[in-house]
Design a protein around this motif. Structure first.
Motif, short mmCIF file in Angstrom:
data_model
loop_
_atom_site.label_atom_id
_atom_site.label_comp_id
_atom_site.label_asym_id
_atom_site.label_seq_id
_atom_site.Cartn_x
_atom_site.Cartn_y
_atom_site.Cartn_z
N ILE A 105 37.91 58.38 -6.22
CA ILE A 105 37.37 58.61 -7.56
C ILE A 105 36.89 57.31 -8.18
O ILE A 105 35.83 57.27 -8.83
CB ILE A 105 38.44 59.29 -8.44
N CYS A 106 37.65 56.23 -7.98
CA CYS A 106 37.21 54.94 -8.51
C CYS A 106 35.90 54.49 -7.88
O CYS A 106 35.04 53.91 -8.56
CB CYS A 106 38.30 53.89 -8.27
N GLN A 107 35.73 54.74 -6.60
CA GLN A 107 34.49 54.34 -5.96
C GLN A 107 33.33 55.24 -6.38
O GLN A 107 32.18 54.82 -6.44
CB GLN A 107 34.63 54.35 -4.44
N TRP A 108 33.63 56.50 -6.67
CA TRP A 108 32.62 57.41 -7.23
C TRP A 108 32.09 56.87 -8.55
O TRP A 108 30.92 57.00 -8.88
CB TRP A 108 33.26 58.78 -7.40
N GLU A 109 32.96 56.23 -9.31
CA GLU A 109 32.60 55.69 -10.62
C GLU A 109 31.76 54.42 -10.54
O GLU A 109 31.00 54.12 -11.46
CB GLU A 109 33.88 55.42 -11.42
N GLU A 110 31.87 53.68 -9.44
CA GLU A 110 31.38 52.31 -9.42
C GLU A 110 29.89 52.16 -9.70
O GLU A 110 29.48 51.27 -10.41
CB GLU A 110 31.74 51.66 -8.07
N ASP A 111 29.06 52.99 -9.14
CA ASP A 111 27.63 52.85 -9.33
C ASP A 111 27.12 53.56 -10.58
O ASP A 111 25.92 53.60 -10.83
CB ASP A 111 26.88 53.42 -8.11
N SER A 112 28.03 54.15 -11.33
CA SER A 112 27.61 55.00 -12.44
C SER A 112 27.42 54.21 -13.72
O SER A 112 28.07 53.18 -13.95
CB SER A 112 28.66 56.10 -12.67
N LEU A 113 26.52 54.70 -14.56
CA LEU A 113 26.35 54.13 -15.89
C LEU A 113 27.37 54.68 -16.87
O LEU A 113 27.48 54.18 -17.99
CB LEU A 113 24.93 54.43 -16.41
N THR A 114 28.10 55.70 -16.46
CA THR A 114 29.11 56.33 -17.32
C THR A 114 30.47 56.21 -16.66
O THR A 114 30.64 56.63 -15.52
CB THR A 114 28.79 57.81 -17.55
N GLN A 138 36.33 49.03 -17.80
CA GLN A 138 34.95 49.35 -17.44
C GLN A 138 34.36 48.17 -16.68
O GLN A 138 33.44 47.50 -17.12
CB GLN A 138 34.12 49.67 -18.69
N SER A 139 34.94 47.93 -15.52
CA SER A 139 34.59 46.72 -14.78
C SER A 139 33.31 46.84 -13.99
O SER A 139 32.59 45.88 -13.80
CB SER A 139 35.74 46.36 -13.83
N VAL A 140 33.04 48.04 -13.51
CA VAL A 140 31.91 48.16 -12.58
C VAL A 140 30.98 49.30 -12.94
O VAL A 140 30.11 49.65 -12.18
CB VAL A 140 32.43 48.38 -11.14
N ALA A 141 31.17 49.88 -14.13
CA ALA A 141 30.39 51.06 -14.46
C ALA A 141 28.94 50.73 -14.75
O ALA A 141 28.03 51.19 -14.07
CB ALA A 141 31.01 51.77 -15.67
N ALA A 181 28.49 46.65 -3.41
CA ALA A 181 27.70 47.31 -2.37
C ALA A 181 28.12 46.88 -0.98
O ALA A 181 28.10 47.66 -0.05
CB ALA A 181 26.22 47.00 -2.59
N ALA A 182 28.57 45.64 -0.85
CA ALA A 182 28.97 45.16 0.46
C ALA A 182 30.27 45.79 0.93
O ALA A 182 30.50 45.92 2.12
CB ALA A 182 29.13 43.64 0.43
N SER A 183 31.14 46.16 -0.01
CA SER A 183 32.44 46.71 0.37
C SER A 183 32.41 48.22 0.55
O SER A 183 33.35 48.79 1.05
CB SER A 183 33.49 46.36 -0.68
N ARG A 184 31.35 48.88 0.12
CA ARG A 184 31.27 50.33 0.26
C ARG A 184 30.92 50.71 1.69
O ARG A 184 30.09 50.07 2.32
CB ARG A 184 30.21 50.91 -0.68
N PRO A 185 31.53 51.77 2.22
CA PRO A 185 31.14 52.22 3.55
C PRO A 185 29.71 52.73 3.53
O PRO A 185 29.23 53.21 2.51
CB PRO A 185 32.13 53.36 3.84
#
Length: 739
Positions: free
Chosen positions: A417-426, A676-679, A729-733
């Motif tokens: 779920i945290c990784q789902w959030e990472e690229d999001s603006l929300t 909100q570190s990576v949103a 992006a580098a750490s995402r599969p």
């Protein structure tokens, strides 16, 4: 007059693909409807979507929203029924007449008459499909029907001009088929539908809307939605239907709800029998959602004796993995909720974690992903806390709170779920998520949490490099051992032979231990040592000591490996030969008797070399096969398991040391999860992400040092772990949909 009526109704009947005639009507029972579908699906002519959708739509609405159904619903309410079970509404099965179906069919043909029919062998174009969708769209009542029941069939459209977004997509597909465009196919994700067309059906077009509003998307390509990473489009891996699968979509769209807390048993029975018909004909093997729905219906009312609902859930997951690169989330949720209802909590946690592994492939889009967000929120804040509460009472040895693998799956669920959030603006994880998460983690004692081996992506790369190096070293050691075993003769009057013998463990044993360490990641406790107090404290030491036992003439016992290792170290540090020799060689006092003994000693050493080589192979086999022998329900074996997980999200990577600390710092964990570190910072570049992550970690460190809630400076370690990470992006599969 009656003759004219029959003549008028005969024309549409002939349009029903020629094989559907008036002799099949009226339809008076579920078996009559199933027979109609069977005839349509097994005919040489493709099934008519318009006919089938009108038929089941009429039955659905008659049984769930008709006057008789409303009266039955009121009667149930007066009895005070509030159970969430399927209930019969005492409504007789509606009679489907030929005149009714023919009249509605003719009406749909009239609506589509403004669209030109194709010339021979002509395929549909984007303009043609948009024109069909425009005709349907413009005839709808101006209102949004998001989350309204019973609006996904053509009967709802032709009788009341009402459709939801799936209904519009189905009506567009059926309309194109009715006009003669055979290359138009329905495409279905887990919460949306659109149209694919063209010779190879690779071109896509939006024909409806999605969301609470009714924004016009018609005519657009879905490529933008795929590239945004939204779950709504499943990364371009949605179900693209053939005609039989489109019939399955009509059946899946049947809504059996009678009220908020009761369902119509007649509609459920019809849906179940139709899905089994489609299953037997092979039309569900590429349709995970349909398999999952059939599994839920079978769980409520078992009708098939050879295929269980659990098997259907597994087939849904297998279909997602086989045909869609495991990009569908709901099959795992179906399975997890099923195990949860059976109180099989270990299996439920694993299934929910698998669902999170799928959702991590996407980027959270607030409006588009509303449905899956609610599903995951319900699991995180309702189902899991209830399980934790029920399992914490009594706290028996068989409780999931004494299982490190359950804790590992809990972390994997939140990591997804945290990784789902990472690229999001929300952002996703607010304080409403953080409180249940912290409470769930605190239910696991330190001795259970500490058993989980948490790795990061960079650790995996280092281990792969170490394993490759160890493999090369083993190959070199094996070659050296084979060469030395062929050169035991010569220099018989000195101790060179003894030196070679003692140097052999130096090259072989440590290399093997390094390889085992790289393969296992940690030492495995010896059950005999734990239960009886005997033997070595670690299982690998016990196996090595057994493997290193030499033939009986050496008389070294179980401590051979320790003695030989000590002797070898002495030889290396001194740079010369040993001062002592083994007892069987030290007893040789004169040159006359040494020569005949030497030949026997040479043969013994060759045999010993083969024995050691086989013993080391056995160590590797025993070590690698040990996890497969673990009984999930044996409390002692559960204590010995060391589950290994890899955390990919920045937030969970920052929690690595906090989670494994002896005393949990709940404030630091909550801050890290809700930060909100990576949103929204990823759009501004990698530098902003790193700076934000470092700032959050520094704050967590300050809290940890102030409260003293984490032993051994775990907060500082967490800060270093989080701040040292590369770009997100580098750490995402790698995403399969991107390839």
């Amino acid at each position: 007059m009656s003759t004219v009526t029959r003549s008028a109704s005969a024309s549409p009947c002939m349009a029903l693909n020629g094989i559907i005639d008036a002799s099949l009507f009226p339809l008076k029972s579920t078996s009559d409807v199933v027979n109609l579908f069977r005839r349509a699906l097994t005919s040489a002519i493709e099934p008519d979507l318009t006919l089938l959708s009108i038929v089941v739509g009429y039955i659905e609405l008659s049984l769930t929203t008709g006057e008789a159904a409303q009266a039955a619903q009121a009667a149930q309410a007066s009895l005070g029924s509030s159970s969430d079970v399927i209930m019969g509404n005492s409504v007789p099965f509606p009679v489907v007449t030929h005149e009714l179906i023919a009249g509605l069919y003719k009406k749909f043909q009239t609506i589509l008459s403004v669209v030109e029919k194709p010339k021979p062998h002509r395929q549909a174009t984007r303009d043609i499909i948009k024109k069909v969708s425009d005709v349907i769209w413009n005839s709808l009542i101006r209102s949004s029907y998001k989350d309204r029941a019973h609006l996904q069939n053509l009967y709802s459209y032709l009788s009341g001009n009402k459709l939801d977004c799936f209904g519009v997509a189905l009506a567009t597909t059926a309309g194109c088929q009715l006009l003669g465009y055979r290359d138009v196919r329905l495409a279905i994700s887990e919460d949306h539908a659109w149209v694919m067309f063209g010779q190879k059906r690779v071109e896509s077009i939006e024909v409806t809307w999605h969301g609470k509003g009714s924004e016009d998307k018609r005519g657009q390509d879905i490529g933008a939605g795929i590239e945004s990473g939204s779950w709504l489009y499943l990364g371009g891996l949605a179900v693209v239907c053939e005609r039989g699968m489109e019939v399955a979509a009509i059946c899946v769209a049947l809504n059996i709800s009678l009220s908020a807390n009761s369902d119509c048993v007649e509609v459920a029975e019809l849906q179940q029998q139709l899905l089994w018909l489609l299953y037997d004909l092979g039309h569900l093997k590429r349709y995970p959602m349909a398999l999952g729905l059939l599994g839920e219906l079978e769980e409520i009312n078992r009708t098939h004796h050879s295929i269980s609902c659990e098997q259907l859930f597994r087939e849904a997951i297998e279909a997602s993995r086989t045909y869609y690169h495991n990009h569908h989330v709901y099959p795992h949720i179906f399975q997890g909720n099923y195990y949860n209802r059976l109180l099989k909590y270990r299996e439920a946690f694993a299934a929910w974690a698998n669902a999170a592994d799928v959702i991590r492939l996407y980027t959270y889009q607030c409006r588009d992903d509303e449905e899956i967000y609610k599903e995951l929120l319900d699991i995180a804040n309702e189902l899991i806390p209830y399980v934790m509460k029920s399992e914490s009472s009594g706290h028996s040895a068989r409780s999931i709170l004494r299982d490190a693998e359950v804790f590992a799956n809990l972390l994997r669920f939140y990591d997804g779920i945290c990784q789902w959030e990472e690229d999001s603006l929300t952002p996703i994880l607010h304080i409403g998520w953080a409180k249940p998460l912290v409470n769930n983690i605190t239910k696991f004692d330190y001795d259970i949490r500490s058993q989980v081996v948490i790795k990061l992506p960079e650790d995996l790369e280092a281990e792969q490099a170490a394993a490759l190096e160890a493999k090369r070293a083993m190959a070199a050691a094996a070659a050296a051992a084979a060469e030395s075993s062929l050169h035991f003769e010569g220099n018989n009057n000195n101790n060179n032979t003894v030196v070679k013998r003692d140097e052999k463990p130096k090259s072989e044993l440590p290399t093997t231990l390094a390889d085992l360490t790289a393969a296992c990641g940690e030492k495995i406790l010896n059950p005999d040592f734990l239960l009886q107090g005997g033997g070595q404290p670690f299982a690998d030491q016990k196996q090595q000591s057994v493997a290193e036992e030499t033939p009986s003439h050496n008389n070294k016992g179980t401590n051979t490996i320790d003695k030989e290792a000590t002797t070898t170290t002495t030889t290396t540090s001194n740079g010369g030969t040993l001062a002592q020799s083994p007892p069987n060689e030290a007893s040789s006092a004169n040159e006359a008797t040494q020569q005949p003994q030497h030949q026997h000693h040479k043969e013994a050493k060759l045999e010993e070399s083969k024995s050691k080589s086989n013993s080391m192979c056995n160590i590797v086999e025993q070590t690698t096969s040990t996890p497969a022998l673990v009984d999930d329900y044996d409390p002692f074996e559960i204590m010995l398991k060391r589950p290994v997980i890899t955390l990919y999200s920045q937030k969970m990577k920052g929690l690595k040391d906090l989670l494994l600390a002896e005393k949990l710092n709940t404030h630091a964990i909550s801050l890290q999860v809700t930060a909100q570190s990576v949103a929204s910072r990823k759009v501004r570049g990698v530098a902003d992400s790193r700076q934000s992550t470092a700032t959050i970690s520094a704050t967590i460190t300050a809290i940890a040092s102030t409260e003293g809630g984490i032993g051994g400076g775990a907060g500082t370690a967490a800060s270093a772990s989080s701040a040292s990470g590369d770009s997100i992006a580098a750490s995402r599969p790698k995403r399969t949909r991107r390839e």
